[in-house]
Design an enzyme around this catalytic site. Structure first.
Site, PDB file in Angstrom:
ATOM      1  CG  LEU A  41      36.750  39.465  47.026  1.00  7.71           C
ATOM      2  CD1 LEU A  41      35.282  39.423  47.435  1.00  7.71           C
ATOM      3  CD2 LEU A  41      37.301  38.046  46.903  1.00  7.71           C
ATOM      4  CG  ASP A  42      35.659  45.488  49.142  1.00  9.37           C
ATOM      5  OD1 ASP A  42      35.762  46.123  48.075  1.00  9.37           O
ATOM      6  OD2 ASP A  42      34.639  45.513  49.855  1.00  9.37           O
ATOM      7  NE  ARG A  43      45.502  46.085  51.304  1.00  7.80           N
ATOM      8  CZ  ARG A  43      46.247  47.057  51.813  1.00  7.80           C
ATOM      9  NH1 ARG A  43      45.807  48.315  51.792  1.00  7.80           N
ATOM     10  NH2 ARG A  43      47.427  46.790  52.346  1.00  7.80           N
TER      11      ARG A  43
END
Length: 251
Positions: free
Chosen positions: A45-47
């Site tokens: 899950l992207d930053r």
């Protein structure tokens, strides 16, 4: 014992336990929120995204959850610029042409702002002249930054992205930055192998079948002819003694 946990990842947190970036500017990681050795993320899950992450200590479970070939649905709440019309929603649902190809069919619909949503820190940049809307989007593939690229392709850039569900697991009742244990599911897969056959019994049956086959083969062969005899107790044919010549009669 296998463990599976759900975690509500805050914004600006790396989806990993260590930061391989510069030591001069350390970034927040999962280790700042989860003190549980041995578990690893089942998917990324992207930053700059928020919401649901699943973590486990079992490799097979991790692969089952994260591998796109299993097509586990992932649902996102997406705050976008502007108000998408019906054509934009239909395009998201039917497939959007991206640089890496057409996206698979998805589920898309306009929604109100999710109830009980926490404030993001820092907040999104809002333009007073441009309204914003919320979309619920469910996809079954995992391309890099796919949701953001999809909304941009239909003319509505993403402002905020929250993953709300992975399969049957949701964010319901889980506050930002919190985690909790889940019941470990039974992983579907190929049927278990049957018990090994009884090799000794198979060998005995084959030996019996072979013996019966040989016996039948012998019984079907024609029997050799028996020598014939003239009379009971008489000499065998071809073994009769030659007759003596008759003596001449006297005159």
């Amino acid at each position: 014992m296998t463990r599976l946990i759900r975690f509500n990842k805050p914004y600006d947190v790396l989806p990993q336990f260590t930061d391989r970036g510069s030591t001069d500017s350390p970034r927040a990681t999962l280790s700042d929120w989860i003190d549980l050795p041995g578990v690893y993320p089942a998917g990324r899950l992207d930053r700059d995204s928020e919401g649901l992450m699943l973590l486990t200590d079992q490799g097979r479970l991790q692969a089952w959850i994260s591998d796109p070939q299993h097509k586990m649905p992932k649902t996102y709440w997406v705050q976008v610029e502007g108000t998408p019309d019906a054509a934009a929603i239909t395009a998201l649902a039917e497939g959007v042409e991206l640089k890496d190809g057409l996206t698979r069919p998805a589920k898309a619909r306009l929604i109100a702002e999710p109830e009980g949503l926490w404030a993001r820190n820092p907040p999104i940049r809002v333009r007073k002249s441009v309204p914003d809307s919320w979309i619920e989007l469910t996809i079954r593939e995992g391309r890099n930054r796919q949701v953001r690229r999809m909304t941009a392709a239909v003319g509505h850039p993403t402002l905020r992205l929250i993953r709300a569900a992975i399969g049957a697991w949701t964010l319901n009742g889980l506050g930002q930055g919190q985690w909790e244990d889940l019941e470990v599911p039974i992983i579907p897969g190929p049927p278990r192998p049957k018990h090994a056959p009884n090799r000794q019994a198979i060998a005995r049956r084959r030996a019996r079948e072979e013996a019966e086959a040989k016996q039948e083969s012998r019984a079907s062969r024609p029997k050799p002819g028996k020598p014939t005899s003239t009379k009971a107790g008489g000499a065998k044919a071809g073994s009769a003694k030659p007759r003596k010549p008759r003596k001449p009669r006297k005159g």
